[in-house]
Design a protein around this motif. Structure first.
Motif, PDB file in Angstrom:
ATOM      1  N   UNK B  10       0.845  -1.192   0.000  1.00 26.29           N
ATOM      2  CA  UNK B  10       0.000   0.000   0.000  1.00 26.29           C
ATOM      3  C   UNK B  10       0.884   1.247   0.000  1.00 26.29           C
ATOM      4  N   UNK B  11       1.989   1.171  -0.728  1.00 27.11           N
ATOM      5  CA  UNK B  11       2.891   2.320  -0.843  1.00 27.11           C
ATOM      6  C   UNK B  11       3.361   2.781   0.522  1.00 27.11           C
ATOM      7  N   UNK B  12       3.251   4.085   0.772  1.00 29.38           N
ATOM      8  CA  UNK B  12       3.731   4.639   2.041  1.00 29.38           C
ATOM      9  C   UNK B  12       2.899   4.158   3.228  1.00 29.38           C
ATOM     10  N   UNK B  13       1.740   3.564   2.954  1.00 32.84           N
ATOM     11  CA  UNK B  13       0.855   3.112   4.033  1.00 32.84           C
ATOM     12  C   UNK B  13       1.007   1.619   4.342  1.00 32.84           C
ATOM     13  N   UNK B  16       1.468   0.639   8.069  1.00 33.33           N
ATOM     14  CA  UNK B  16       0.283   0.909   8.902  1.00 33.33           C
ATOM     15  C   UNK B  16      -0.801  -0.128   8.628  1.00 33.33           C
ATOM     16  N   UNK B  17      -1.030  -0.451   7.358  1.00 36.83           N
ATOM     17  CA  UNK B  17      -2.056  -1.455   7.022  1.00 36.83           C
ATOM     18  C   UNK B  17      -1.671  -2.799   7.657  1.00 36.83           C
ATOM     19  N   UNK B  18      -0.384  -3.125   7.606  1.00 35.62           N
ATOM     20  CA  UNK B  18       0.069  -4.381   8.199  1.00 35.62           C
ATOM     21  C   UNK B  18      -0.179  -4.388   9.712  1.00 35.62           C
ATOM     22  N   UNK B  19       0.131  -3.271  10.352  1.00 34.83           N
ATOM     23  CA  UNK B  19      -0.149  -3.124  11.794  1.00 34.83           C
ATOM     24  C   UNK B  19      -1.641  -3.334  12.069  1.00 34.83           C
ATOM     25  N   UNK B  20      -2.485  -2.704  11.260  1.00 39.40           N
ATOM     26  CA  UNK B  20      -3.936  -2.802  11.488  1.00 39.40           C
ATOM     27  C   UNK B  20      -4.431  -4.233  11.322  1.00 39.40           C
ATOM     28  N   UNK B 114       4.856  -0.245  13.079  1.00 39.69           N
ATOM     29  CA  UNK B 114       4.489   1.065  12.519  1.00 39.69           C
ATOM     30  C   UNK B 114       5.718   1.842  12.080  1.00 39.69           C
ATOM     31  N   UNK B 115       5.530   2.748  11.129  1.00 43.54           N
ATOM     32  CA  UNK B 115       6.612   3.696  10.802  1.00 43.54           C
ATOM     33  C   UNK B 115       6.624   4.830  11.832  1.00 43.54           C
ATOM     34  N   UNK B 118       4.348   7.382  14.141  1.00 45.45           N
ATOM     35  CA  UNK B 118       3.352   6.641  14.917  1.00 45.45           C
ATOM     36  C   UNK B 118       4.006   5.680  15.914  1.00 45.45           C
ATOM     37  N   UNK B 121       5.062   7.620  18.922  1.00 46.64           N
ATOM     38  CA  UNK B 121       3.877   8.210  19.552  1.00 46.64           C
ATOM     39  C   UNK B 121       3.054   7.150  20.299  1.00 46.64           C
ATOM     40  N   UNK B 122       2.803   6.026  19.649  1.00 48.32           N
ATOM     41  CA  UNK B 122       1.981   4.973  20.259  1.00 48.32           C
ATOM     42  C   UNK B 122       2.713   4.332  21.441  1.00 48.32           C
TER      43      UNK B 122
END
Lengths: 202, 202
Positions: B10-13, B16-20, B114-115, B118, B121-122
């Motif tokens: 998912x490109x730059x995402x 995050x998608x993998x984390x979700x 996450x990158x 995040x 932060x998390x």
């Protein structure tokens, strides 16, 4: 519609506690999507959590006008009306058209359990989400549509196959994501076409 | 520990998608508390949603120094470590003492998917919650403790009875609520004493 939850006195917090106990019922509203790698359908409460974490995690990929805190709030509240109105599959267009009035009544009853200012605040947030009348609401709507697609793409097309869904249906119902987040849509489109090649979508 | 989730581009995402998709597993972590009026144990994902809505709904009853948006964020993230470390019953003190290192490792692995920004932060939000090192973290901790008590009070003492819990245990483990929110604790204390009289607590 709902079994009685006892009302306990919590002083000025009594109504809020009652609301919180009433919305426990969202944990029993089932969706078509199954928890990844399991045979259990997810419910609307755990979906709402997943959607809220998605909003929080994807904040850096939202446009600057999006207030991600408000998107998280919408994610938390968006499905509460399903306690009375039930979950309707995104591809069941006739049922979706019929359910709107029931959802409005449900919002009135459920958010009506709260005192002010929460009653008005929660109702307004839900309406804004439903109407897609802000950048926050559109980002939230986009994520709510993306989540079951992401789940299907990571679960061998589970709910698409079980409900006989076609690529055309997915594109028609979710193409709006392309207007709201072109980059996400570009990747989704690629994976959706792959999914059809694998036989996960008609 | 965890079955493999496919990694889609998912490109730059992508991260995050993998984390979700990875944190979907929180929907399969069971707690002792049952969904009200049912025989199904709630899971940590739907509990996290309930806790987040509780924070949002109780915002007017928090002290002015509490930033409710950060409390909601903590609610969404606080149990994700249970995917690797599991849920430990609040009254199982020896197991709770042992699990801390596992939870730290879990936070490193899961938030590490996450990158930046995040990831940091998390992780920082989860640590702040764990350490109770701010007014936000203490309000969140107080609510996380209050939720299963509220559920029990509205469900005939279900998890207290099933796990042979005493009033003394509840008071020892949760009395800290009195320092954080005296009004809520005053009402809880009254209802807890009633619960003991009804035989819901030893």
């Amino acid at each position: 519609m709902s079994s009685a939850v006892p009302v306990l006195n919590f002083g000025s917090m009594t109504q809020v506690i009652q609301f919180l106990m009433e919305i426990d019922k969202l944990k029993s509203v089932q969706r078509r999507t199954k928890v990844l790698g399991t045979q259990r359908q997810e419910n609307s409460a755990e979906h709402s959590w997943h959607f809220a974490v998605a909003a929080f995690s994807l904040a850096p990929y939202a446009s600057k006008e999006v207030d991600i805190q408000r998107v998280i709030q919408m994610a938390l509240l968006h499905d509460i009306v399903e306690i009375d109105a039930g979950d309707v599959f995104v591809y069941d267009l006739s049922a979706r058209a019929e359910i709107h009035d029931q959802e409005v009544a449900a919002a009135k009853r459920l958010f009506g359990l709260l005192p002010e200012p929460q009653r008005e605040q929660f109702t307004a947030l839900w309406q804004e989400y439903e109407e897609g009348s802000s950048a926050d609401a559109r980002f939230a709507f986009m994520l709510d549509r993306a989540m079951p697609m992401l789940m299907n793409l990571h679960n061998q097309g589970q709910s698409w196959i079980e409900n006989n869904v076609s690529l055309n249906q997915v594109l028609e119902r979710n193409g709006v994501i392309g207007d709201i987040h072109p980059e996400l849509w570009q990747h989704l489109l690629h994976h959706l076409q792959e999914a059809q090649r694998k036989g996960w979508l008609k």
